[in-house]
Design a protein around this motif. Structure first.
Motif, PDB file in Angstrom:
ATOM      1  N   LEU A  47       0.834  -1.210   0.000  1.00 27.20           N
ATOM      2  CA  LEU A  47       0.000   0.000   0.000  1.00 27.20           C
ATOM      3  C   LEU A  47       0.865   1.255   0.000  1.00 27.20           C
ATOM      4  O   LEU A  47       0.631   2.190  -0.772  1.00 27.20           O
ATOM      5  N   ILE A  48       1.861   1.265   0.858  1.00 23.62           N
ATOM      6  CA  ILE A  48       2.747   2.438   0.954  1.00 23.62           C
ATOM      7  C   ILE A  48       3.499   2.645  -0.354  1.00 23.62           C
ATOM      8  O   ILE A  48       3.573   3.767  -0.872  1.00 23.62           O
ATOM      9  N   ILE A  80       0.020   6.159 -13.253  1.00 26.54           N
ATOM     10  CA  ILE A  80      -0.831   6.558 -12.115  1.00 26.54           C
ATOM     11  C   ILE A  80      -2.040   5.637 -12.019  1.00 26.54           C
ATOM     12  O   ILE A  80      -2.422   5.201 -10.929  1.00 26.54           O
ATOM     13  N   GLU A  81      -2.636   5.306 -13.151  1.00 23.28           N
ATOM     14  CA  GLU A  81      -3.800   4.411 -13.137  1.00 23.28           C
ATOM     15  C   GLU A  81      -3.431   3.022 -12.623  1.00 23.28           C
ATOM     16  O   GLU A  81      -4.173   2.413 -11.853  1.00 23.28           O
ATOM     17  N   VAL A  82      -2.277   2.528 -13.059  1.00 19.84           N
ATOM     18  CA  VAL A  82      -1.822   1.212 -12.593  1.00 19.84           C
ATOM     19  C   VAL A  82      -1.557   1.247 -11.089  1.00 19.84           C
ATOM     20  O   VAL A  82      -1.944   0.340 -10.348  1.00 19.84           O
ATOM     21  N   GLY A  83      -0.888   2.296 -10.643  1.00 19.70           N
ATOM     22  CA  GLY A  83      -0.627   2.429  -9.201  1.00 19.70           C
ATOM     23  C   GLY A  83      -1.911   2.502  -8.394  1.00 19.70           C
ATOM     24  O   GLY A  83      -2.031   1.888  -7.331  1.00 19.70           O
ATOM     25  N   THR A  84      -2.883   3.230  -8.927  1.00 21.77           N
ATOM     26  CA  THR A  84      -4.174   3.327  -8.248  1.00 21.77           C
ATOM     27  C   THR A  84      -4.868   1.971  -8.214  1.00 21.77           C
ATOM     28  O   THR A  84      -5.432   1.577  -7.189  1.00 21.77           O
ATOM     29  N   ALA A  85      -4.846   1.259  -9.328  1.00 23.00           N
ATOM     30  CA  ALA A  85      -5.459  -0.078  -9.369  1.00 23.00           C
ATOM     31  C   ALA A  85      -4.774  -1.020  -8.377  1.00 23.00           C
ATOM     32  O   ALA A  85      -5.438  -1.791  -7.673  1.00 23.00           O
ATOM     33  N   ASN A  86      -3.431  -0.948  -8.316  1.00 22.18           N
ATOM     34  CA  ASN A  86      -2.700  -1.784  -7.351  1.00 22.18           C
ATOM     35  C   ASN A  86      -3.055  -1.403  -5.923  1.00 22.18           C
ATOM     36  O   ASN A  86      -3.174  -2.266  -5.050  1.00 22.18           O
ATOM     37  N   LEU A  87      -3.215  -0.121  -5.671  1.00 21.70           N
ATOM     38  CA  LEU A  87      -3.589   0.349  -4.340  1.00 21.70           C
ATOM     39  C   LEU A  87      -4.957  -0.204  -3.945  1.00 21.70           C
ATOM     40  O   LEU A  87      -5.143  -0.702  -2.828  1.00 21.70           O
ATOM     41  N   ILE A  88      -5.884  -0.175  -4.869  1.00 19.51           N
ATOM     42  CA  ILE A  88      -7.231  -0.686  -4.588  1.00 19.51           C
ATOM     43  C   ILE A  88      -7.195  -2.195  -4.369  1.00 19.51           C
ATOM     44  O   ILE A  88      -7.802  -2.717  -3.424  1.00 19.51           O
ATOM     45  N   THR A  89      -6.469  -2.907  -5.223  1.00 17.36           N
ATOM     46  CA  THR A  89      -6.365  -4.366  -5.083  1.00 17.36           C
ATOM     47  C   THR A  89      -5.737  -4.749  -3.752  1.00 17.36           C
ATOM     48  O   THR A  89      -6.225  -5.646  -3.050  1.00 17.36           O
ATOM     49  N   THR A  90      -4.678  -4.063  -3.373  1.00 19.47           N
ATOM     50  CA  THR A  90      -4.015  -4.363  -2.109  1.00 19.47           C
ATOM     51  C   THR A  90      -4.928  -4.023  -0.929  1.00 19.47           C
ATOM     52  O   THR A  90      -4.979  -4.759   0.056  1.00 19.47           O
TER      53      THR A  90
END
Length: 165
Positions: A47-48, A80-90
């Motif tokens: 997440l971080i 940014i979109e990929v990072g956001t998607a990873n943040l949501i998944t995590t």
């Protein structure tokens, strides 16, 4: 994922911890806690990292036209979109893990509470049997005392009648 199936694998009796030695249950719970702690640490680190990636991808120097152009480019936006998607998944994984931990804690507490209730019921039953035996003993003693009193009364009445006659 772990669950109740893993719990019963750690406890071959299949009783959910009711008949298992307490050391085995403690070891199983300790391993579970360590696994959960490791997963939580991994998810929080992810997440971080994802959050930092989003921030670093969205920071620009407004005085540098190249950075403005780079931000406008599709590659930067995609990052940014990929990072956001990873943040949501995590985040979803962390919430699922917390929910699983909650269910496992409830399952373990239920087994412990059930074992305590069974032990308390057994103690109450033992006290009840002991009390019943004491009541039977007292009933026998009272019956003997009444019989002795009846005999004593009968003997006393005979003596009284023999003196008055």
């Amino acid at each position: 994922r772990r669950g109740l199936a893993d719990m019963s694998a750690a406890n071959p009796s299949g009783a959910g911890g009711l008949g298992a030695p307490s050391d085995l249950r403690k070891d199983s719970l300790t391993r579970l806690r360590e696994q959960y702690a490791g997963e939580i640490n991994t998810l929080i680190s992810s997440l971080i990292n994802n959050y930092l990636n989003i921030i670093s991808g969205s920071v620009i120097d407004i005085n540098d036209p190249r950075e403005i152009a780079r931000l406008a480019a599709r590659q930067s936006t995609m990052g940014i979109e990929v990072g956001t998607a990873n943040l949501i998944t995590t985040s979803e994984s962390l919430l699922k893990l917390i929910n699983e931990m909650k269910h496992n804690i409830i399952a373990h507490d239920y087994a412990r509470i059930r074992a305590q209730a069974d032990a308390h019921i057994a103690t109450c039953n033992a006290v009840s049997r002991e009390t019943d035996q004491k009541i039977l003993d007292l009933t026998g003693d009272i019956d003997m005392a009444i019989e002795e009193l009846s005999e004593s009364l009968y003997v006393s009445q005979e003596r009284y009648h023999s003196r008055t006659s």
